[in-house]
Design a protein around this motif. Structure first.
Motif, PDB file in Angstrom:
ATOM      1  N   SER A 183       0.847  -1.189   0.000  1.00 18.90           N
ATOM      2  CA  SER A 183       0.000   0.000   0.000  1.00 18.90           C
ATOM      3  C   SER A 183       0.879   1.235   0.000  1.00 18.90           C
ATOM      4  N   PHE A 184       0.212   2.387   0.011  1.00 17.60           N
ATOM      5  CA  PHE A 184       0.901   3.656   0.230  1.00 17.60           C
ATOM      6  C   PHE A 184       1.305   3.721   1.706  1.00 17.60           C
ATOM      7  N   ILE A 185       2.415   4.366   1.956  1.00 15.93           N
ATOM      8  CA  ILE A 185       3.039   4.345   3.284  1.00 15.93           C
ATOM      9  C   ILE A 185       2.099   4.789   4.423  1.00 15.93           C
TER      10      ILE A 185
ATOM     11  N   SER B  39      -9.335   9.143   1.283  1.00 14.94           N
ATOM     12  CA  SER B  39      -8.509  10.261   0.809  1.00 14.94           C
ATOM     13  C   SER B  39      -9.288  10.987  -0.273  1.00 14.94           C
ATOM     14  N   LEU B  40      -9.137  12.304  -0.293  1.00 15.66           N
ATOM     15  CA  LEU B  40      -9.769  13.091  -1.355  1.00 15.66           C
ATOM     16  C   LEU B  40      -8.695  13.841  -2.143  1.00 15.66           C
ATOM     17  N   TYR B  41      -7.527  13.225  -2.210  1.00 21.16           N
ATOM     18  CA  TYR B  41      -6.388  13.778  -2.943  1.00 21.16           C
ATOM     19  C   TYR B  41      -6.742  13.929  -4.432  1.00 21.16           C
TER      20      TYR B  41
ATOM     21  N   PRO C 259      -7.832  -3.124   7.134  1.00 27.10           N
ATOM     22  CA  PRO C 259      -7.930  -3.677   5.781  1.00 27.10           C
ATOM     23  C   PRO C 259      -7.844  -2.519   4.778  1.00 27.10           C
ATOM     24  N   ILE C 260      -7.073  -2.727   3.725  1.00 23.89           N
ATOM     25  CA  ILE C 260      -6.887  -1.658   2.712  1.00 23.89           C
ATOM     26  C   ILE C 260      -7.568  -2.097   1.420  1.00 23.89           C
ATOM     27  N   HIS C 261      -8.572  -1.366   1.013  1.00 21.69           N
ATOM     28  CA  HIS C 261      -9.321  -1.716  -0.207  1.00 21.69           C
ATOM     29  C   HIS C 261      -8.531  -1.198  -1.413  1.00 21.69           C
TER      30      HIS C 261
HETATM   31  C1  LIG Z   1      -4.261   3.387   0.351  1.00 22.34           C
HETATM   32  C2  LIG Z   1      -3.969   4.806   0.778  1.00 22.34           C
HETATM   33  N1  LIG Z   1      -3.956   5.105   2.086  1.00 22.34           N
HETATM   34  C3  LIG Z   1      -3.729   6.361   2.519  1.00 22.34           C
HETATM   35  C4  LIG Z   1      -3.508   7.404   1.643  1.00 22.34           C
HETATM   36  C5  LIG Z   1      -3.224   8.764   2.175  1.00 22.34           C
HETATM   37  O1  LIG Z   1      -4.111   9.748   1.688  1.00 22.34           O
HETATM   38  P1  LIG Z   1      -3.650  11.264   1.476  1.00 22.34           P
HETATM   39  O2  LIG Z   1      -2.699  11.298   0.334  1.00 22.34           O
HETATM   40  O3  LIG Z   1      -4.933  11.985   1.178  1.00 22.34           O
HETATM   41  O4  LIG Z   1      -3.030  11.730   2.742  1.00 22.34           O
HETATM   42  C6  LIG Z   1      -3.540   7.148   0.266  1.00 22.34           C
HETATM   43  C7  LIG Z   1      -3.343   8.236  -0.691  1.00 22.34           C
HETATM   44  O5  LIG Z   1      -2.600   8.216  -1.601  1.00 22.34           O
HETATM   45  C8  LIG Z   1      -3.755   5.813  -0.175  1.00 22.34           C
HETATM   46  O6  LIG Z   1      -3.767   5.519  -1.483  1.00 22.34           O
END
Ligand SMILES: Cc1ncc(COP(=O)(O)O)c(C=O)c1O
Length: 356
Positions: free
Chosen positions: A79-81, A174-176, A124-126
Motif C-alpha cells: 500500500s501507500f506508506i 482520501s480526497l487527494y 484492511p486496505i481496499h
Molecule cells: C491506500 C492509501 N492510504 C492512505 C492514503 C493517504 O491519503 P492522502 O494522500 O490523502 O493523505 C492514500 C493516498 O494516496 C492511499 O492511497
C-alpha cells in the motif's frame, strides 16, 4: 502522453468555490457539514468527519480507537506508506500480513498467526478500488475483539456483497487530487459509533468542543469550506465516473487478456470494483514501463517497494519476509483507466502493450 491520472475539476467546481468566497464562511462551515452528511448517507453510515487529508483521517481514526504505545495493528504491506504510518504516529506498531495474489489485498488466512495480546485493530486496505474479503476479516475481528479501521482511500463507491465499503467499522477516505473524487487535498472518516465520532471530531480540532475550551490533546486537521464545496460537486458525479472507469477497465481487459504474459485484474465475486487503478502483472515490468512511456502511455507502479522494505521500516528493525507482496512489487503496472480516456486512448494503450 496519455496521463495515468487526470483530475476532473471544471466550471461547476469553480462556481461552487466562488460562492464560498463570496459567503465569507471559509473554514469548517456549512459546506463541510453538508459534505459530511452527503458522504455518510452515500455509504449508509451515521457519522462523517471531514479532515485535511486521508493521512490525517487515518491518524485520527487510530487515535480515536485509543491505540498507542505498546499496541499493535495488523495491516497489509502492499500500500501507500500512510496505511501503516498512521499507527507509527501514535507509537503503535504496524504488523504486516501478506496479500492475496489475485486481489492484492490482505490475506485473511494469514491474519490470525500475527495476532498477539497487543493487537488492537485490523486495517484492511481496499487497494486499487476493490474491497478486501470483509466477511473473513470481520469474523477474525469479532473472534479476537479487534477494531476495524478500513483504509478506503482508494475505494470511493466500492461495494462488498452489496454493502458500501467504509461501513464495516471506522473508515478513512482520501480526497487527494488523483482519487476517484477529490477536494484536491482532503480526507473523510466514517463511523456509526457515536463515541468514536465524538473523539474524532475533537481530535480534528484541537480537542475543542467549543471555542477556547480544550478537553483532550487534539490537532488542526480540519477541512476548509472552500474544498468541501468542491467535494459536494464531485460526490454528485462519482457514480457516473465510476461507471466509466468500470467500462474502461472492461475494454482494457478484453484487449489485454489476449496478450501472452499479461495478467489482467481479477474482480472479487460479489464485489463492485471502482478501478481507482487498473493494475496488471507483466513480465520485465521496469523495461515495459519505460517503453510504454516512450510510446506516450503514462503508467504508474503501485507500489515498487512494500512498506516493510522501505528504508524507514528497515531502520525500525522490520525483517519480515512477505513473498506475495514482494513479488507483486516487482510485477505490477498500473495503466490509465480514468474517465477522461477516449476509445482511441484505450486502443493506443492495448496496442502499445501488444507491441512490447
Ligand atoms: C491506500 C492509501 N492510504 C492512505 C492514503 C493517504 O491519503 P492522502 O494522500 O490523502 O493523505 C492514500 C493516498 O494516496 C492511499 O492511497
Amino acid at each position: 502522453m496519455i496521463p495515468i491520472a487526470k483530475p476532473i475539476i471544471g466550471k461547476d467546481e469553480e462556481k461552487a468555490i466562488l460562492e464560498v468566497i463570496a459567503s465569507g464562511m471559509l473554514v469548517q462551515g456549512p459546506r463541510v457539514r453538508a459534505f459530511e452528511e452527503r458522504f455518510a448517507e452515500s455509504c449508509g453510515v451515521k457519522h462523517a468527519i471531514a479532515t485535511s487529508s486521508g493521512t490525517t483521517a487515518l491518524h485520527i481514526a487510530v487515535l480515536a480507537h485509543d491505540i498507542g504505545p505498546s499496541d499493535e495493528v495488523v495491516t497489509s504491506p502492499f500500500s501507500f506508506i500512510a496505511s501503516a504510518n498512521c499507527a507509527l504516529y501514535t507509537g503503535a506498531r504496524p504488523i504486516f500480513v501478506d496479500i492475496e495474489p489475485d486481489f492484492f489485498t490482505i490475506d485473511p488466512a494469514k491474519i490470525e498467526e500475527r495476532i498477539t495480546p497487543k493487537t488492537k485493530a485490523i486495517i484492511p486496505i481496499h487497494l486499487y478500488g476493490q474491497a478486501c474479503d470483509m466477511d473473513a476479516i470481520m469474523a477474525i475481528a469479532e473472534k479476537h475483539n479487534l477494531a476495524i479501521i478500513e483504509d478506503a482511500c482508494q475505494a470511493h463507491g466500492a461495494t462488498y456483497k452489496g454493502r458500501s465499503v467504509g461501513s464495516f467499522g471506522t473508515a478513512c477516505y482520501s480526497l487527494y487530487a488523483t482519487k476517484n473524487m477529490t477536494t484536491i487535498e482532503g480526507g473523510m472518516i466514517l463511523t456509526s459509533d457515536d463515541q468514536i465520532a465524538e473523539r474524532a471530531r475533537l481530535l480534528r480540532n484541537h480537542g475543542s468542543p467549543k471555542t477556547y475550551e480544550h478537553v483532550i490533546l487534539g490537532y488542526n486537521m480540519r477541512m476548509t469550506d472552500l474544498v468541501a464545496a468542491i467535494g459536494l460537486v464531485q460526490i454528485g458525479k462519482l457514480n457516473e465516473w465510476n461507471s466509466i472507469r468500470r467500462a474502461n477497465a472492461a475494454y482494457l481487459t478484453d484487449g489485454l487478456s489476449k496478450i501472452k504474459g499479461v495478467i489482467t485484474p481479477k474482480v472479487r465475486e460479489d464485489a463492485e470494483h471502482v478501478f481507482h487503478q487498473y493494475t496488471i502483472r507483466i513480465p520485465d515490468r521496469d523495461n515495459a514501463a519505460q517503453k510504454l512511456r516512450e510510446k506516450g502511455v503514462g503508467v504508474g507502479i503501485h507500489y515498487p517497494t512494500p512498506i516493510h522494505k522501505q528504508p524507514l521500516y528497515q531502520q525500525l528493525g522490520y525483517s519480515d519476509s512477505l513473498p506475495v507482496a514482494e513479488t507483486a512489487s516487482r510485477e505490477v503496472l498500473s495503466l490509465p483507466v480514468h474517465p477522461s480516456l477516449t476509445k482511441d486512448d484505450l486502443d493506443t494503450i492495448v496496442d502499445a502493450i501488444a507491441s512490447l
